[in-house]
Structures are given as structure tokens and as C-alpha cells.
Scaffold this motif. Structure first.
Motif, mmCIF file in Angstrom:
data_model
loop_
_atom_site.group_PDB
_atom_site.id
_atom_site.type_symbol
_atom_site.label_atom_id
_atom_site.label_comp_id
_atom_site.label_asym_id
_atom_site.label_seq_id
_atom_site.Cartn_x
_atom_site.Cartn_y
_atom_site.Cartn_z
ATOM 1 N N PHE A 140 5.190 -1.681 -1.841
ATOM 2 C CA PHE A 140 5.387 -3.102 -2.010
ATOM 3 C C PHE A 140 6.123 -3.524 -3.243
ATOM 4 C CE2 PHE A 140 1.172 -2.725 -3.340
ATOM 5 C CZ PHE A 140 1.230 -3.734 -4.455
ATOM 6 N N ASP A 141 7.096 -4.447 -3.130
ATOM 7 C CA ASP A 141 8.045 -4.550 -4.216
ATOM 8 C C ASP A 141 7.375 -5.878 -5.141
ATOM 9 O OD1 ASP A 141 10.397 -5.406 -5.814
ATOM 10 O OD2 ASP A 141 11.018 -3.547 -4.985
ATOM 11 N N GLN A 142 7.422 -5.608 -6.353
ATOM 12 C CA GLN A 142 6.540 -6.574 -7.175
ATOM 13 C C GLN A 142 7.956 -7.591 -7.298
ATOM 14 O OE1 GLN A 142 5.738 -5.224 -11.179
ATOM 15 N NE2 GLN A 142 3.972 -6.350 -10.994
ATOM 16 N N SER B 253 -1.215 -5.208 2.603
ATOM 17 C CA SER B 253 -1.895 -4.992 1.295
ATOM 18 C C SER B 253 -3.113 -5.937 1.226
ATOM 19 C CB SER B 253 -0.919 -5.172 0.115
ATOM 20 O OG SER B 253 0.041 -4.329 0.189
ATOM 21 N N LEU B 254 -2.934 -7.256 1.450
ATOM 22 C CA LEU B 254 -3.767 -8.159 1.464
ATOM 23 C C LEU B 254 -5.015 -7.972 2.449
ATOM 24 C CD1 LEU B 254 -4.213 -10.978 -0.483
ATOM 25 C CD2 LEU B 254 -3.986 -11.972 1.880
ATOM 26 N N GLY C 36 -4.076 -3.755 -6.672
ATOM 27 C CA GLY C 36 -3.023 -3.355 -7.320
ATOM 28 C C GLY C 36 -2.586 -1.872 -6.906
ATOM 29 N N MET D 228 -0.102 -9.849 -9.569
ATOM 30 C CA MET D 228 0.291 -10.040 -8.507
ATOM 31 C C MET D 228 -0.493 -10.496 -7.170
ATOM 32 S SD MET D 228 3.381 -7.928 -6.686
ATOM 33 C CE MET D 228 2.557 -6.332 -6.601
ATOM 34 N N TRP E 190 7.541 0.015 -9.706
ATOM 35 C CA TRP E 190 7.218 -0.630 -10.877
ATOM 36 C C TRP E 190 5.564 -0.411 -11.572
ATOM 37 C CZ3 TRP E 190 2.657 -2.647 -9.345
ATOM 38 C CH2 TRP E 190 2.655 -2.745 -8.175
ATOM 39 N N ARG F 15 -0.492 -17.840 -2.070
ATOM 40 C CA ARG F 15 0.240 -18.030 -0.877
ATOM 41 C C ARG F 15 -0.444 -17.810 0.290
ATOM 42 N NH1 ARG F 15 3.679 -13.856 1.007
ATOM 43 N NH2 ARG F 15 2.931 -12.589 -0.681
ATOM 44 N N TYR G 13 -12.048 -8.894 0.466
ATOM 45 C CA TYR G 13 -12.336 -8.556 -0.871
ATOM 46 C C TYR G 13 -13.835 -8.686 -1.150
ATOM 47 C CZ TYR G 13 -7.463 -8.742 -1.672
ATOM 48 O OH TYR G 13 -6.248 -8.150 -1.696
ATOM 49 N N ASP H 50 9.553 -11.913 -4.200
ATOM 50 C CA ASP H 50 8.785 -13.092 -4.055
ATOM 51 C C ASP H 50 8.885 -13.424 -2.881
ATOM 52 O OD1 ASP H 50 7.266 -15.073 -4.275
ATOM 53 O OD2 ASP H 50 7.071 -15.076 -6.567
ATOM 54 N N VAL I 212 -6.060 -4.483 -0.982
ATOM 55 C CA VAL I 212 -5.684 -4.023 -2.373
ATOM 56 C C VAL I 212 -5.558 -5.031 -3.277
ATOM 57 C CG1 VAL I 212 -3.390 -3.188 -3.272
ATOM 58 C CG2 VAL I 212 -3.963 -2.335 -0.738
ATOM 59 N N MET J 143 -8.373 -8.892 -9.439
ATOM 60 C CA MET J 143 -7.722 -7.849 -10.386
ATOM 61 C C MET J 143 -8.130 -8.346 -11.811
ATOM 62 S SD MET J 143 -5.646 -5.283 -10.288
ATOM 63 C CE MET J 143 -4.786 -4.449 -11.615
ATOM 64 N N GLN K 150 6.075 -8.563 3.096
ATOM 65 C CA GLN K 150 5.352 -9.946 2.743
ATOM 66 C C GLN K 150 4.228 -9.490 1.649
ATOM 67 O OE1 GLN K 150 6.128 -13.230 3.443
ATOM 68 N NE2 GLN K 150 8.424 -12.380 4.501
ATOM 69 N N ARG K 151 3.816 -8.252 1.554
ATOM 70 C CA ARG K 151 2.619 -7.861 1.143
ATOM 71 C C ARG K 151 1.368 -8.287 1.855
ATOM 72 N NH1 ARG K 151 5.571 -8.956 -4.037
ATOM 73 N NH2 ARG K 151 4.222 -10.908 -4.323
ATOM 74 N N ASP K 152 1.462 -8.775 3.151
ATOM 75 C CA ASP K 152 0.381 -9.158 3.906
ATOM 76 C C ASP K 152 -0.611 -8.286 4.156
ATOM 77 O OD1 ASP K 152 0.836 -11.788 3.622
ATOM 78 O OD2 ASP K 152 1.825 -11.851 5.864
#
Lengths: 147, 195
Positions: B100-102, B143-144, B150, A58, B74, A65, A88, B105, B148, A46, B139-141
Motif C-alpha cells: 500500500f502506498d502512503q 489492510s484495515l 503500519g 496513516m 516508504w 475515511r 482492532y 490518498d 493492520v 498506532m 484504497q487500503r481497505d
């Protein structure tokens, strides 16, 4: 005294490192060191001019993590790098792979240096006298003619 | 002959560099090659945002052409594109949200699910709701795994569950007509006609 100063300095420089990753619990110092190495070498997709240790995006948080959890799972450095590259691309790692497109990064400077060397050496070895002699002759001829 | 060649070398080098750098002027430095293109969706099992007892897997995104939209309340651009996406939905385009939520955490402290749901409901009421349903990437996993970076991002997925296009940024009329729409129509054709 000297050791006190040293330890104070050490403290000063280590706080940055500790504050960066004391949020993650690692089983050993090696794991912690690996975490610091990897987050320095992996690039944030990003904020493209920062590594994931620096970036506050983020996605960088999530990647840190993920790196920490992969280390805890006992994955090696290369495995983690490959994991991120699979998602990526080569972009994500600060060390570009050698491909047809990137090999020029190493080849061009070498070629440039070699070319320069060849030019310099040829300049050195070129006989300057022949040229000078020819010119003097020409000058003499002109003088003769103008007489 | 030889002399003219020597004189030409710097000129050739200069021209090559000029062409290379000129092309660089028009390339997007933020464009990344998507790694997921042409690959099946990564494995996941995630709850529905509004009804967490309902679980989704990649199989739920097969059977018809789907556009998976990564978004969050957001994200300002998401709000901007939402009315247009709603229009497309009315024309029969199938959108599924990957939410997903910013503020959530996974490492420290969490927001209550009900707060997230309220925010989402409020936003959809305001801008229109293009989504068949919303998958909650807790967990935004996922997206990873999708690569992604953003929000908003869009993945055009064919009927077999293979990602065929990864579009970073919003979908507006221009993007739809020039890029995403043609791909979507092509996949609908492949899947055998109408949706």
C-alpha cells in the motif's frame, strides 16, 4: 453587541471542528456531529494515546475515511464501533467493556471507599475509655510498687 | 491473631500491587490482540501491482502456506528485512506482498500508478525480491480489514486460507527461528509435506 461577541466566539471555536471534517461531505448536521463524536471516541492503534481525530498516523487517516463512508452508508454509531472493534479489538474504543478482567476498574474504588468507611466508623465507635482505664490502673500499680 | 491479620492486610495489598506492576514492566504496551487470528482472510478483489489487469481474490492465497507481507517503499524497516526475506524465499518460503502506498490518498489527489511501479521496481532491484507477486491494496481497505496498524506486518496463512499468525514488525533471523518459522513449518506439515 453581546450577540456579536457571542457569534464571533462561536466562529472561533467552530473553525477547528469545521476544518477537521470539511474534507468529508455529509448529508446532514447529525451525520457531521456523529462523525465528530466517533472520531473523538475511537482510539488510534498506532499512536496509542490519541484518538483518531487527533492522530496523524496513516491508519488514523484511513479510519477517519472509513468512519465517514460508513456514516454516509447510514450505519449507526454502535454499528461503526462494532465494525472497528471487529478489526482492532476492544482497544480501539475508549469505553472499555465490562468483563471479568475490567470489572475491577469499577469495583476496586467502591471496595476501597467502603473499607475506609468501615475503618473510620469502627475507630469512632471503639470505646477508648476501657483502654485508658486499664493503663491508669497499670500506672497506679507501678507507682504502688515503686513506693 | 486478629491483630496480626490486620497488620498483614496492607502488606498483602502491597505485595499484590508489586507483583502486578512488576509484570507490567515486562509487558509490551504496543502489543494488541489480533482479531484476525484463526479467521479466514477477508473478502477482497485487488489488482496485481505490476500488472493491474490481473485481479486477485483470497482464493489466490489458498492451496499452499503463504506469508502475506504488508509493506511499502516508504517503510524503512521493510527495506531492512527484504534481503532476509529473499534468503527465505530461496529456501522455498512463499511470500506474497500486500502493497500500500502512503502518498496515494484516496480522498485527495493520487499518484500515478507508473510512479508507484517504478519506485517498487527500484527497491526490489536494490534489496532483492522475496515476493511471488504483489497485491496492490489501492484504497487500503484490505489492510484495515486485516487490522493492520503500519508496516511491515506479516500474516501466516495456512493452505485453507485461514490466518494463523499475525506478526507485527519485521522478520529477522531471531524472529524467524523463534516465532514465525516454527509456525510456518507446522502449517507446511499440516498441508501435507513439502512446498
Amino acid at each position: 453587541m453581546k450577540s456579536l461577541v457571542c457569534s464571533l466566539l462561536l466562529l472561533l471555536f467552530s473553525t477547528a471542528a469545521i476544518s477537521a471534517d470539511n474534507r468529508y461531505n455529509f448529508n446532514s448536521q447529525q451525520d457531521r456531529a456523529l462523525f465528530l463524536t466517533l472520531t473523538a471516541e475511537l482510539r488510534c492503534p498506532m499512536c496509542q494515546n490519541q484518538n483518531i481525530a487527533d492522530s496523524d498516523a496513516m491508519i488514523a487517516h484511513d479510519m477517519r475515511r472509513k468512519v465517514a463512508s460508513l456514516i454516509r452508508q447510514g450505519k449507526s454509531e454502535q454499528e461503526i464501533i462494532d465494525y472497528m472493534k471487529a478489526r482492532y479489538g476492544d482497544f480501539v474504543y475508549y469505553e472499555p467493556p465490562v468483563t471479568v478482567a475490567t470489572v475491577w476498574l469499577w469495583v476496586l474504588p467502591v471496595l476501597f471507599t467502603l473499607g475506609g468507611l468501615i475503618l473510620v466508623l469502627r475507630k469512632r465507635s471503639a470505646p477508648a475509655d476501657a483502654d485508658t482505664r486499664a493503663r491508669l490502673q497499670k500506672a497506679d500499680q507501678l507507682l504502688e510498687r515503686d513506693k | 491473631m486478629k491483630k496480626s491479620l490486620v497488620v498483614a492486610i496492607p502488606l498483602i495489598i502491597f505485595l499484590t500491587m508489586a507483583v502486578f506492576l512488576f509484570k507490567g514492566l515486562f509487558s509490551d504496551p504496543r502489543a494488541l490482540d489480533s482479531q484476525i487470528n484463526g479467521k479466514p482472510l477477508p473478502q477482497f478483489q485487488l489488482p496485481d501491482l505490476m500488472n493491474p489487469r490481473q485481479q486477485y481474490t483470497p482464493e489466490d492465497l489458498t492451496g499452499q502456506v503463504t506469508i502475506l507481507n504488508v509493506w511499502g517503499v516508504w517503510c524503512v524497516t521493510c527495506a531492512v528485512e527484504m534481503p532476509y526475506l529473499t534468503q527465505l524465499k530461496e529456501q522455498g518460503v512463499r511470500f506474497v506482498g500486500l502493497y500500500f502506498d502512503q502518498d496515494l490518498d484516496p480522498d485527495f489527489g493520487t499518484k500515478r500508478l507508473i510512479d508507484v511501479q517504478n519506485e517498487v521496481a527500484e527497491m526490489l532491484a536494490q534489496y532483492g525480491n522475496p515476493y511471488a507477486f504483489n497485491i496492490f491494496d489501492v484504497q487500503r481497505d484490505t489492510s484495515l480489514d486485516l487490522g493492520v496498524t503500519g508496516a511491515p506486518e506479516h500474516f501466516v496463512i495456512d493452505a485453507n486460507g485461514t490466518v494463523r499468525m499475525h506478526h507485527v514488525g519485521d522478520i529477522n533471523e531471531r524472529v524467524w527461528n523463534n516465532k514465525v518459522g516454527p509456525m510456518y513449518q507446522q502449517l507446511v506439515q499440516e498441508a501435507g509435506g513439502s512446498q
